[in-house]
Scaffold this motif. Structure first.
Motif, short mmCIF file in Angstrom:
data_model
loop_
_atom_site.label_atom_id
_atom_site.label_comp_id
_atom_site.label_asym_id
_atom_site.label_seq_id
_atom_site.Cartn_x
_atom_site.Cartn_y
_atom_site.Cartn_z
N ILE A 207 -33.97 23.37 -76.36
CA ILE A 207 -34.60 22.59 -75.22
C ILE A 207 -35.48 21.87 -74.89
N THR A 208 -36.81 23.22 -74.90
CA THR A 208 -38.11 22.06 -74.64
C THR A 208 -38.65 21.86 -76.07
N LYS A 209 -37.93 21.73 -76.23
CA LYS A 209 -38.91 21.67 -78.29
C LYS A 209 -39.49 22.52 -78.54
N SER A 210 -39.90 23.70 -78.31
CA SER A 210 -41.40 24.21 -77.84
C SER A 210 -41.48 25.66 -78.91
N ALA A 211 -42.16 26.21 -78.73
CA ALA A 211 -42.60 27.39 -80.06
C ALA A 211 -42.07 28.90 -79.22
N LEU A 212 -42.65 28.72 -78.08
CA LEU A 212 -42.90 29.41 -77.28
C LEU A 212 -43.11 31.57 -77.10
N PRO A 213 -43.71 31.68 -78.74
CA PRO A 213 -44.14 32.82 -78.59
C PRO A 213 -43.82 33.66 -77.85
N GLY A 214 -44.03 33.41 -76.79
CA GLY A 214 -44.44 34.56 -76.13
C GLY A 214 -43.56 34.83 -75.38
#
Length: 770
Positions: free
Chosen positions: A515-522
């Motif tokens: 949804i946010t087009k982000s990897a968000l590894p954390g």
């Protein structure tokens, strides 16, 4: 010179049926390579024409210093029809000296519509569309005023009193390229070049090296009968120039035939006028001349060793050992790509890494070098395999295969290079397509739907609505706003949260990444985070940690909640599907406080539009009182995604075609070259079954080693591309899922090629020759 040219012509058409077959294959190979390369080279000019045409028809605002007096008023209208952009410019003349826009003979009067051919046809066939555009179509816009043949665009004439909120202009053309067009097609030419140029280069090299051993023996014979070395080199260069130049001419003619249907079909995700990508007479002459010169140089340089040692060239001697420097392009390419992936490890994967144009160019150069390096590395791989299987303790068929590999690794290289290209293109394309999917977001080829189920009879009904099948889903609940006692703006972040409330988003980490087009590894499922836009992080607009807020549960009771310490920073969060600059993220499937009345249910429903109707029916079947809102589509993002997806699909198709064609051409050439050796073994009494087994080992043993290296390089290249924009963290396994079936198909094709080399019968002509 005339004797040299005459002898070169005789050599070109000499050699009997085998020579004619090779000549045809070399010509077709050069033609296809030139046609494909010309398409890649001409694509940037097509995109520049779109940007220039778009800026040329934009009204030039009046009122700036040095500008002419205003002659008309305008208003831009961005609209869509069934997923296609339908742009309109409303025009109101302020006098009689208004200059008409490009592609239009006269300025439209009130009630007149000057539309593109595509828009005019739709306005005539669909009255509901015509209701959006006041007036009647009086004429059509010419090609010089449009971006593409199928573009929906119109100029609508109105009276000045209907454009009170419009802008004044003095003419058309803003003097610079349209940034929106540039952003839409940013990277399209680069993607097509990466997917096509490497296979095309390898394909041309394979075709150019057909009958290399036969040509070496032929020119060595001319050297032995007394011709000077310089004379033989001129003959060889002339022969290669004739073949290369003629193949390039056929390639340009092939491009001219294929360019119009490709331009109008939308195979690359967009269309253009074929005249824009026309090569022209001067371009054709330049391409043919360049191909002839390059072919002449390659043809002459490839014969240096055979002319220096003509007696050895006439005999079937072992080729020189592979040089270690053949591995340098592969090592250098990997060296340019790996830092992009390893940098994610050094940064801990918590921040988005931004790369400069120079760094991106270095990574792309590394991908091309690695692709070419894989092919060049086949020679050392084949030589290493040959030494391994030539051990005296191994069976005869294996030792014979190893001996043949060590004597003629070049023919094996040409046979395996096409298969290596197939697998390599698959790995790179998987990474490129995944990056474009992340850049486009989940809504680009789908519909975003918001359901307000506050009037549902029970919380259980809301839960049933939330579980209606969809591509993606998330919920949003706002905290209870409690303004402070003193009236006035909030002075602290805690007061701001208490006054305006805070949004709580519930979705698993996998969904929120999309949804946010982000990897968000954390992000970890089961945890809570403060989700914040990168520009607001650690500012007064950020949600402070440890602040108590109140949320209502599904029983109507108020529940205290302390904002979490952990945070996730997202670039352009407010431009994502959440449309929030900051929020609390509950990384879970179910909302923290059940299914209360103020819970908004959000869904992404895949195309086509019939799926939206089915989704609405399913929602209303559970809750007839639900309010369903289908949001408007993001047309610019949809156009960009179509362009990238079409370019990648076409590039992969061309890459697969070139790889398969290189393999088939190498099989034919190998069958002709190896016929003498096979007949010699059969005449000496070796069983046909043993010869075929030896040929099978001859192909499969180096193939396994080459495929292992190719899969590894393709995995690295696909992930390197994926990491350039920082939208994905870690290793992406989709490249392996794409390449492994292709590797199996390549192995099957190589195994099937072994019997073709051996054949079934011995011809009398072959017996007499031996």
């Amino acid at each position: 010179m005339s004797r040299t040219f005459s002898l070169a012509i005789r050599l070109v058409r000499g050699g009997g049926a085998a020579g004619i077959t090779r000549l045809a294959l070399m010509t077709v190979g050069m033609a296809v390579g030139v046609a494909v390369t010309t398409l890649v080279v001409m694509l940037p000019s097509v995109l520049d024409h779109r940007a220039a045409a778009s800026s040329g028809r934009l009204p030039a605002p009046a009122g700036e210093a040095g500008s002419a007096k205003p002659t008309f008023m305008f208003a831009l209208v961005e609209d869509s029809w069934k997923g296609q952009r339908f742009s309109r410019v409303l025009l109101a003349p302020l006098g009689t000296d208004a200059v008409p826009p490009p592609g239009v003979e006269r300025f439209p009067g009130p009630g007149e519509i000057i539309a593109s051919p595509s828009a005019a046809a739709l306005l005539a066939d669909h009255p509901e569309l015509g209701a959006r555009v006041p007036g009647r179509v009086t004429s059509e816009i010419a090609a010089e005023g449009l971006l593409a043949p199928d573009e929906m665009f119109a100029y609508v004439g109105v009276t000045p009193d209907r454009l009170e909120g419009g802008s004044e202009a003095s003419g058309f053309g803003v003097g610079f390229q349209d940034d929106i067009v540039r952003e839409t097609f940013d990277g399209v030419a680069r993607e097509l070049g990466v997917l096509v140029l490497t296979p095309a280069l390898i394909y041309v090299v394979v075709c150019g090296r057909l009958a290399a051993a036969t040509r070496a023996r032929r020119y060595a014979a001319l050297r032995l009968i007394g011709l000077r070395r310089s004379h033989v080199l001129r003959i060889a260069a002339t022969e290669s120039a004739i073949t290369g130049g003629f193949g390039a001419l056929v390639g340009v003619l092939l491009y001219e035939q294929l360019s119009p249907p490709v331009a109008r079909s939308g195979a690359l995700g967009f269309t253009w006028y074929p005249e824009v990508s026309d090569v022209g007479a001067a371009g054709t002459a330049a391409i043919v001349l360049l191909a002839a010169v390059v072919s002449a140089l390659v043809g002459a340089l490839g014969l240096r060793q055979s002319l220096n040692r003509p007696v050895a060239a006439r005999a079937a001697v072992e080729e020189p050992p592979a040089r270690w420097w053949l591995l340098l392009p592969l090592i250098l390419g990997l060296g340019l790509m790996l830092p992009v992936i390893l940098r994610r490890v050094t940064t801990g994967g918590t921040t988005r890494v931004v790369y400069t144009d120079v760094q991106i160019a270095m990574v792309l150069t590394g991908m091309v070098l690695a692709g070419v390096g894989v092919v060049l590395a086949i020679r050392p791989i084949v030589s290493s395999t040959a030494r391994a299987v030539a051990h005296p303790s191994l069976p005869l068929t294996l030792r014979l295969a190893g001996r043949r590999l060590s004597c003629t690794p070049s023919s094996t290289l040409r046979l395996l290079s096409g298969l290596a290209v197939l697998v390599l293109v698959g790995g790179i394309s998987a990474g490129v397509l995944r990056d474009d999917e992340l850049a486009a977001g989940p809504e680009v080829d789908a519909f975003t739907v918001t359901v307000d189920a506050r009037r549902a009879a029970t919380p259980q009904v809301r839960e049933k609505v939330a579980l209606v099948p969809a591509q993606h889903r998330w919920t949003v609940q706002y905290s209870i706003a409690r303004p402070p006692a003193n009236v006035g703006p909030p002075t602290t972040a805690a007061d701001r949260v208490a006054m305006f409330g805070v949004a709580m988003v519930t979705a698993p980490c996998a969904q929120i990444r999309v949804i946010t087009k982000s990897a968000l590894p954390g992000c970890r499922d089961g945890a809570d985070y403060r989700l914040v836009d990168a520009e607001l992080h650690n500012t007064a607009e950020d949600i402070p940690p440890g602040v108590m807020v109140q949320f209502a549960d599904d029983k109507g009771e108020s529940n205290s909640y302390r904002t979490p310490e952990a945070s996730l920073v997202v670039d352009d969060l407010e431009q994502s599907q959440l449309h929030l600059s900051s929020a609390i993220l509950v990384a879970a499937e179910r909302p923290r406080f059940g299914w209360p009345e103020n819970l908004l249910l959000n869904f992404v429903v895949a195309e086509p539009e019939s799926n939206v109707e089915a989704f609405k029916s399913a929602v209303l079947a559970n809750d007839p009182t639900a309010a369903i809102d289908v949001q408007l589509r993001n047309i610019p993002a949809l156009e960009a995604y179509r362009a990238h997806r079409g370019t990648i699909s076409t590039g992969v198709m061309i890459g697969f075609f070139l790889g398969a064609a290189a393999f088939l051409i190498a099989v034919v050439d190998r069958a002709i070259d190896r016929r003498r050796d096979v007949i010699s073994l059969l005449v000496l009494g070796m069983p046909l079954r043993s010869v075929r087994a030896s040929q099978l080992f001859h192909i499969t043993l180096p193939l396994i080693a080459v495929l292992v290296v190719t899969v590894a390089v393709g995995h690295v290249a696909g992930n390197a591309w994926l990491q350039l924009n920082g939208r994905y963290s870690g290793w992406y396994g989709g490249t392996l899922k794409t390449m492994l079936p292709l590797a199996g198909l390549a192995a099957l094709a190589a195994i099937s090629a072994a019997p073709v080399v051996v054949g079934k019968t011995i011809r009398a002509e072959d017996m007499r020759r031996e």
